[in-house]
Design a protein around this motif. Sequence first.
Motif, PDB file in Angstrom:
ATOM      1  N   ASN A   1       0.826  -1.216   0.000  1.00 50.20           N
ATOM      2  CA  ASN A   1       0.000   0.000   0.000  1.00 50.20           C
ATOM      3  C   ASN A   1       0.859   1.264   0.000  1.00 50.20           C
ATOM      4  O   ASN A   1       0.573   2.223  -0.719  1.00 50.20           O
ATOM      5  N   THR A   2       1.919   1.260   0.810  1.00 51.38           N
ATOM      6  CA  THR A   2       2.788   2.443   0.881  1.00 51.38           C
ATOM      7  C   THR A   2       3.515   2.678  -0.435  1.00 51.38           C
ATOM      8  O   THR A   2       3.563   3.809  -0.945  1.00 51.38           O
ATOM      9  N   LEU A   3       4.083   1.624  -1.014  1.00 47.55           N
ATOM     10  CA  LEU A   3       4.852   1.780  -2.258  1.00 47.55           C
ATOM     11  C   LEU A   3       3.948   2.077  -3.446  1.00 47.55           C
ATOM     12  O   LEU A   3       4.363   2.736  -4.400  1.00 47.55           O
ATOM     13  N   GLN A   4       2.714   1.591  -3.381  1.00 45.48           N
ATOM     14  CA  GLN A   4       1.768   1.935  -4.445  1.00 45.48           C
ATOM     15  C   GLN A   4       1.512   3.437  -4.463  1.00 45.48           C
ATOM     16  O   GLN A   4       1.392   4.059  -5.521  1.00 45.48           O
ATOM     17  N   GLY A   5       1.442   4.019  -3.267  1.00 43.51           N
ATOM     18  CA  GLY A   5       1.256   5.462  -3.188  1.00 43.51           C
ATOM     19  C   GLY A   5       2.444   6.229  -3.723  1.00 43.51           C
ATOM     20  O   GLY A   5       2.314   7.331  -4.253  1.00 43.51           O
ATOM     21  N   VAL A   6       3.650   5.635  -3.581  1.00 39.77           N
ATOM     22  CA  VAL A   6       4.861   6.298  -4.073  1.00 39.77           C
ATOM     23  C   VAL A   6       4.998   6.154  -5.575  1.00 39.77           C
ATOM     24  O   VAL A   6       5.329   7.104  -6.294  1.00 39.77           O
ATOM     25  N   TYR A   7       4.724   4.935  -6.065  1.00 43.77           N
ATOM     26  CA  TYR A   7       4.961   4.655  -7.492  1.00 43.77           C
ATOM     27  C   TYR A   7       3.665   4.551  -8.290  1.00 43.77           C
ATOM     28  O   TYR A   7       3.599   3.826  -9.281  1.00 43.77           O
ATOM     29  N   HIS A   8       2.621   5.271  -7.849  1.00 43.19           N
ATOM     30  CA  HIS A   8       1.361   5.199  -8.585  1.00 43.19           C
ATOM     31  C   HIS A   8       1.507   5.830  -9.973  1.00 43.19           C
ATOM     32  O   HIS A   8       2.366   6.685 -10.202  1.00 43.19           O
TER      33      HIS A   8
END
Length: 685
Positions: A662-669
């Motif tokens: 969830n955190t990395l999806q927010g970074v690399y969306h």
Amino acid sequence: MRVNILGREFLLEIKEKKKKNNESQSYIKNRFMFRFAILAITFMIFGIIIEMSRLNINYNVGSIAKSDIVAYKNVSYFVDILDDSIEEKIVKTTQPEFDKIKDVNRETVILLNKFLRDIRNMNLSDDATLEKYIKDNKYTFTNADIREIAARTENVEYSVNLNEIMSEIYSTGIYKMENLPKIIRRKDIQADNLDMKVLQNFIKPNLVINKEATKKKIADNMMSLRDKEIKIYKGDIIVKKGEIIDSDAFLKLEKLNLVRNEDKFKKAVGLVTTFSLLLILIYYLLKKNVRKIVESNAFYPTLITIIVVNMFYVLFLNNQFLIYLLPFAMLPIISTILGNKTYAIIVTFSNMVMLSQEESWFFVTIAVSLVAIYKADDLVGRSDIIKLSFFLGIFQALLAFSYGMVNQSNLGLIMLMIVFSVFSGILTGMMSLAVLPYFEDYFDILTTMKLLELSDFSHTLLKQLLIKAPGTFHHSIMVGALAEGAAESIGANATFARIASYYHDIGKMKRPEFFVENQRDGINPHNKIKPSLSALILTSHTKDGYIMGKESKLPKEILDVILQHHGTTLTQYFYYKALENGEKVVESNFRYSGPKPKTKESGIILLADTVEAATRTLENKSKEGIENFIRYLVKSKIEDKQLSDSDLTLGELEKVIQSFINTLQGVYHERIKYPKMDERTKKHK
């Protein structure tokens, strides 16, 4: 029982785990009982002092003299407390006198240095030779130990450090080899398991008991307790006004016939019964609700605070005005900040039962204490303690006004109670603010306030990290974000995980250019050196960070994370590169020195560090790509047994993985591709 997880089969040894837990529970129980006994004794001492002040019996042990007590005649008597049991106890407990054996230190150093030379010149790949050498010299080493020691001797400081440790042990003196671990701990000597093996193989006792001197010492100790004459002269002051009557003074008063003994038995039985029931209640409340805190470093600061507050109470006891100045709210504030609300409530309530002279004022103090606990639980900065102290002063003043009106006190006394109550709150805040940093530092307690102070980017280490290794700084911030979310998802300490992450890579400041996130213009210094040296540089950043953190007085918990955040991971790239280059490779030289993560937070930071660094290189940053890559990384750490000591369960690891995703999806969306200005202009034309 065999379990198949992530394509890997695990064997669960339930029997061994149970045994380990039983041993751990036994140790914890003993520590809890010891600390509870100290607390009970403290309550007993102050309970006796305060309770005796309420009784109309003259001159009791623990009571305070209201005036000077003067001897009216000459008296002499003998004190002989020596009996068979005490004699036996003196014989058993008297510390023996020792003589040092000459030349043991020098001989040991010679043998150690010979051993180090031997293994440096030995064919370490020949197991048969190593086994014969170990057997011939009656060592307890394994072949792996010999190889590891040989690898360490490449650093000259290793043998120097061993010699220094031996010298320090011999300067203290060692009588039995089983005392070696105690000496190591007492002298705060840094020695790992292999160092301890070396010491155990070479250290020899250098102390021998001097029987004559020991016998004389025992005889002297006994003589000091036998037929000791005490003389009292007319006019001697036995106890001064305001002093506590101790057992020696009480005996003198008995010899002077100044003690009245009537009605003591019933009072004693009543007090002992009441006190015993209270202790049983306190014991079960502490054991059931806050046993871990009693066993933690927070116990002794709380005990000191109890002693300080109760000493103030004893001093103010016979003054109807100064009693309202008592900073009793110190105890709930300190115990809440260092422990938690439940711990603070139990300890504060128990102490107030001992202190309060009457029911009305007891409820006032409890009310103020409960407010202090509730407000202290939300404190985030030290300045908030001052704000809380003013609030408590005003609240106590309002309660004092109500208390005075209920008891129909005169207006002058009520006003004095109000003024003193306000100053009591201010005094509470000042004293709490003054002692808290000393408790945190001396007892090595990491409070939320201290932790949040470390999160300030103006901290010296973080400022230096930003300047010297900006790539590492931003990497650490991202690791903090990943670790915080993951820790929160499993109920671990999220704030600690985030802030510890900020400092986990400070060791990279020593050689920032050797770490890829700090490299610029495609220059990689690793291309010019051997893979083995590259691995040494990479793996040394944990120890370098530990040293920097210790010099900057970082808390032990964060220092542990700095050492543990790579565990004993293998630097695979340089390991395989060394193999390709035909170097003579020892796998342990390409692994981090560890130890492996010992806590859930440390394990999460290890995973967050790995995931954040590796995900940067990932080409497919879709949700599926990120998830598959994270699962692969976590699985590899499990297979390498890097999380075996962290207490992270498989269910918790799944939650950690989902949090990372969830955190990395927010970074690399995915972002919308906006057209350039000239393209938009042409389109409208």
